[in-house]
Write an enzyme that holds these catalytic residues in place. Structure first.
Site, PDB file in Angstrom:
ATOM      1  N   SER A   1       4.355 -19.304   6.945  1.00  6.42           N
ATOM      2  CA  SER A   1       5.254 -19.132   8.092  1.00  6.42           C
ATOM      3  C   SER A   1       6.595 -19.779   7.744  1.00  6.42           C
ATOM      4  O   SER A   1       6.701 -20.507   6.743  1.00  6.42           O
ATOM      5  CB  SER A   1       4.663 -19.817   9.320  1.00  6.42           C
ATOM      6  OG  SER A   1       4.632 -21.224   9.098  1.00  6.42           O
TER       7      SER A   1
ATOM      8  N   ASP B   1       4.818 -14.888   7.160  1.00 12.22           N
ATOM      9  CA  ASP B   1       4.213 -14.727   8.488  1.00 12.22           C
ATOM     10  C   ASP B   1       5.273 -15.018   9.562  1.00 12.22           C
ATOM     11  O   ASP B   1       5.980 -16.023   9.479  1.00 12.22           O
ATOM     12  CB  ASP B   1       3.046 -15.734   8.589  1.00 12.22           C
ATOM     13  CG  ASP B   1       2.202 -15.558   9.827  1.00 12.22           C
ATOM     14  OD1 ASP B   1       2.097 -14.416  10.305  1.00 12.22           O
ATOM     15  OD2 ASP B   1       1.633 -16.564  10.292  1.00 12.22           O
TER      16      ASP B   1
ATOM     17  N   GLU C   1       5.877  -6.705  14.784  1.00 16.28           N
ATOM     18  CA  GLU C   1       5.044  -7.013  15.959  1.00 16.28           C
ATOM     19  C   GLU C   1       5.605  -6.319  17.184  1.00 16.28           C
ATOM     20  O   GLU C   1       6.810  -6.344  17.430  1.00 16.28           O
ATOM     21  CB  GLU C   1       5.006  -8.534  16.187  1.00 16.28           C
ATOM     22  CG  GLU C   1       4.217  -8.938  17.425  1.00 16.28           C
ATOM     23  CD  GLU C   1       4.075 -10.459  17.579  1.00 16.28           C
ATOM     24  OE1 GLU C   1       3.976 -11.160  16.547  1.00 16.28           O
ATOM     25  OE2 GLU C   1       4.076 -10.929  18.728  1.00 16.28           O
TER      26      GLU C   1
ATOM     27  N   HIS D   1      -3.452 -10.938  15.227  1.00 14.55           N
ATOM     28  CA  HIS D   1      -3.028 -12.348  15.123  1.00 14.55           C
ATOM     29  C   HIS D   1      -3.889 -13.190  16.056  1.00 14.55           C
ATOM     30  O   HIS D   1      -4.640 -12.662  16.868  1.00 14.55           O
ATOM     31  CB  HIS D   1      -1.549 -12.479  15.517  1.00 14.55           C
ATOM     32  CG  HIS D   1      -0.613 -12.010  14.454  1.00 14.55           C
ATOM     33  ND1 HIS D   1       0.254 -12.855  13.806  1.00 14.55           N
ATOM     34  CD2 HIS D   1      -0.429 -10.791  13.896  1.00 14.55           C
ATOM     35  CE1 HIS D   1       0.939 -12.180  12.906  1.00 14.55           C
ATOM     36  NE2 HIS D   1       0.552 -10.917  12.946  1.00 14.55           N
TER      37      HIS D   1
ATOM     38  N   ASN E   1      -5.409 -12.488  10.943  1.00 13.86           N
ATOM     39  CA  ASN E   1      -4.687 -13.732  10.635  1.00 13.86           C
ATOM     40  C   ASN E   1      -5.442 -14.967  11.112  1.00 13.86           C
ATOM     41  O   ASN E   1      -5.843 -15.039  12.281  1.00 13.86           O
ATOM     42  CB  ASN E   1      -3.334 -13.728  11.353  1.00 13.86           C
ATOM     43  CG  ASN E   1      -2.323 -12.833  10.677  1.00 13.86           C
ATOM     44  OD1 ASN E   1      -2.677 -11.982   9.876  1.00 13.86           O
ATOM     45  ND2 ASN E   1      -1.064 -13.051  10.996  1.00 13.86           N
TER      46      ASN E   1
ATOM     47  N   ASP F   1      -5.080 -19.253  10.938  1.00 15.90           N
ATOM     48  CA  ASP F   1      -4.385 -20.488  10.584  1.00 15.90           C
ATOM     49  C   ASP F   1      -5.143 -21.676  11.176  1.00 15.90           C
ATOM     50  O   ASP F   1      -5.630 -22.563  10.473  1.00 15.90           O
ATOM     51  CB  ASP F   1      -2.943 -20.430  11.127  1.00 15.90           C
ATOM     52  CG  ASP F   1      -2.105 -21.612  10.672  1.00 15.90           C
ATOM     53  OD1 ASP F   1      -2.613 -22.459   9.914  1.00 15.90           O
ATOM     54  OD2 ASP F   1      -0.931 -21.703  11.074  1.00 15.90           O
ATOM     55  N   THR F   2      -5.299 -21.681  12.502  1.00 16.05           N
ATOM     56  CA  THR F   2      -5.873 -22.823  13.224  1.00 16.05           C
ATOM     57  C   THR F   2      -7.245 -23.265  12.697  1.00 16.05           C
ATOM     58  O   THR F   2      -7.486 -24.467  12.528  1.00 16.05           O
ATOM     59  CB  THR F   2      -5.969 -22.471  14.728  1.00 16.05           C
ATOM     60  OG1 THR F   2      -4.643 -22.142  15.182  1.00 16.05           O
ATOM     61  CG2 THR F   2      -6.504 -23.620  15.549  1.00 16.05           C
TER      62      THR F   2
HETATM   63  O1  G3H Z   1       0.122 -15.705  12.276  1.00 15.38           O
HETATM   64  C1  G3H Z   1      -0.837 -16.487  12.216  1.00 15.38           C
HETATM   65  C2  G3H Z   1      -2.052 -16.299  12.998  1.00 15.38           C
HETATM   66  O2  G3H Z   1      -1.839 -15.362  13.987  1.00 15.38           O
HETATM   67  C3  G3H Z   1      -2.681 -17.595  13.402  1.00 15.38           C
HETATM   68  O3  G3H Z   1      -3.585 -17.481  14.457  1.00 15.38           O
HETATM   69  O4  G3H Z   1      -3.690 -19.774  15.465  1.00 15.38           O
HETATM   70  O5  G3H Z   1      -5.510 -18.140  15.811  1.00 15.38           O
HETATM   71  O6  G3H Z   1      -5.200 -19.159  13.588  1.00 15.38           O
HETATM   72  P1  G3H Z   1      -4.540 -18.701  14.848  1.00 15.38           P
HETATM   73 ZN    ZN Z   2       0.426 -14.871  14.274  1.00 14.16          ZN
END
Ligand code: G3H
Ligand code: ZN
Length: 285
Positions: free
Chosen positions: A49, A81, A133, A207, A229, A231-232
Site C-alpha cells: 500500500s 494496493d 475500485e 477487498h 486481498n 492484510d489484517t
Molecule cells: O487492500 C487490502 C485488503 O483489502 C485488506 O483487507 O483488512 O480485511 O485484510 P483486510
Molecule cells: Zn483493500
C-alpha cells in the site's frame, strides 16, 4: 517468476480459483508469503500500500518484491494496493511493479473514470496491469477510512459502464466486506457478485477479506471472485507470534529470534488462505 497481475487473474478466472494478494511491509512478510506459495505451488500477489511504501521506502519495497518474485518458483505479481495518488502510482510503475491499483472510489463516477483512465493509458503503454475500485469498501486500510454510513455497494450497471470507459484489467467491488477487524460477522451480497459477474467480463477483486468466514470466501470464488486481498489476518499472526515469544523470553534482544517465529506463523496463515482460495497447485511453471 515475475508476471503481470492480468496474467495471474486471467488464469484464475479460467480455472475457477482466486489468487491471494497479501500486503507486505518488510522482508519477513515477503519471505513468509513466497515460501507459503512455493510450498503449495500457488500463484500469488505481493502487494504494497502507499502506507507500506512510505514505511519501508519505495526502493526497499520494490527491490524486495522484485527479488522475491524473480527468484520464485511460482508466478508472482508485484502490485500497488489502493493507489490514491497519481504520482505514487507512476513511481511504482517506474520501479518495476507489474500491477497497480488505482483507487478513485472517493470520487463521483465520472471523476473516478477520468482518474482511472489516465493511469490505464500510462500503465498499459508499459505492460503494467490495472485494478480499479467502484463502490466504497468500508473500514480502514492505511490512509483510507470509509465509515459504515459512507460505504456503498457496487452497482452492476455502473460497473459495466466504468469498465467500458476505463479499460481496466480487473475491478474491486464493494459487496459487504470491510477493511480491518470486523465487529460482527460480515454478510456478503452474493446475488450482487453474481449479477456483476454476469454483467462484466474482467476479473473481480474482493477487498477486506480477513475475518470473512471461509465458506463465504469459497462461495464468492465460485461466483467469480478471482483475487482476494488479505492484510489484517497476516498482521494479527505477526503480532501474535512476537507477543508470544517475548512473553516466554522477556530478555530476548535478537531480532532474528523475535521475527523468525513471526515469519513462520505468517507463512502458516498464508498457506491456510491459499487453500481456501483454491489456488494451491495452480502454478503453471
Ligand atoms: O487492500 C487490502 C485488503 O483489502 C485488506 O483487507 O483488512 O480485511 O485484510 P483486510
Ligand atoms: Zn483493500
Amino acid at each position: 517468476m515475475l508476471v503481470t497481475g492480468k496474467s495471474l487473474l486471467e488464469h484464475a478466472q479460467a480455472h475457477n480459483y482466486a489468487v491471494g494478494a497479501f500486503n507486505v511491509n518488510n522482508m519477513e512478510i515477503v519471505q513468509a508469503i513466497i515460501e507459503a506459495a512455493e510450498e503449495l505451488n500457488a500463484p500469488v500477489i505481493l502487494q504494497a500500500s502507499q502506507g507500506g511504501i512510505k514505511y519501508a521506502g519505495i526502493e526497499y519495497i520494490a527491490s524486495l518484491g522484485l527479488l522475491a518474485a524473480k527468484n520464485a518458483k511460482v508466478p508472482v505479481a508485484l502490485h500497488l494496493d489502493h493507489g490514491t495518488d497519481f504520482d505514487e502510482v507512476i513511481k511504482c510503475i517506474r520501479h518495476g511493479f507489474s500491477s497497480v491499483m488505482i483507487d478513485g472510489s472517493r470520487f463521483a463516477l465520472e471523476e473516478n473514470i477520468e482518474f482511472s483512465k489516465k493511469i490505464v493509458e500510462i500503465a498499459h503503454a508499459v505492460g503494467v496491469s490495472v485494478e480499479a475500485e467502484l463502490g466504497k469498501i468500508g473500514g480502514t486500510e492505511d490512509h483510507i477510512t470509509v465509515s459504515d454510513a459512507d460505504a456503498t455497494f457496487t452497482d452492476p450497471a455502473e460497473a459495466k459502464y466504468f469498465v467500458e470507459k476505463t479499460g481496466v484489467d480487473s475491478l474491486a467491488i464493494a459487496v459487504g466486506t470491510a477493511h480491518g477487524v470486523y465487529k460482527g460477522e460480515p454478510k456478503l451480497d452474493f446475488d450482487r457478485i453474481e449479477e456483476i459477474r454476469n454483467t462484466i467480463d474482467v476479473p473481480l477483486v474482493l477487498h477486506g477479506s480477513s475475518g470473512v468466514p471461509y465458506d463465504a470466501l469459497r462461495k464468492a470464488v465460485s461466483l467469480g471472485i478471482c483475487k482476494i486481498n488479505i492484510d489484517t489476518d497476516v498482521r494479527a499472526s505477526f503480532a501474535k507470534a512476537v507477543k508470544e515469544h517475548l512473553n516466554l523470553h522477556p530478555e530476548e534482544i535478537d531480532p532474528r529470534k523475535i521475527l523468525g517465529p513471526a515469519r513462520e506463523l505468517m507463512k502458516e496463515t498464508v498457506k491456510e488462505k491459499i487453500r481456501v482460495f483454491g489456488s494451491d497447485g495452480k502454478s503453471w511453471l
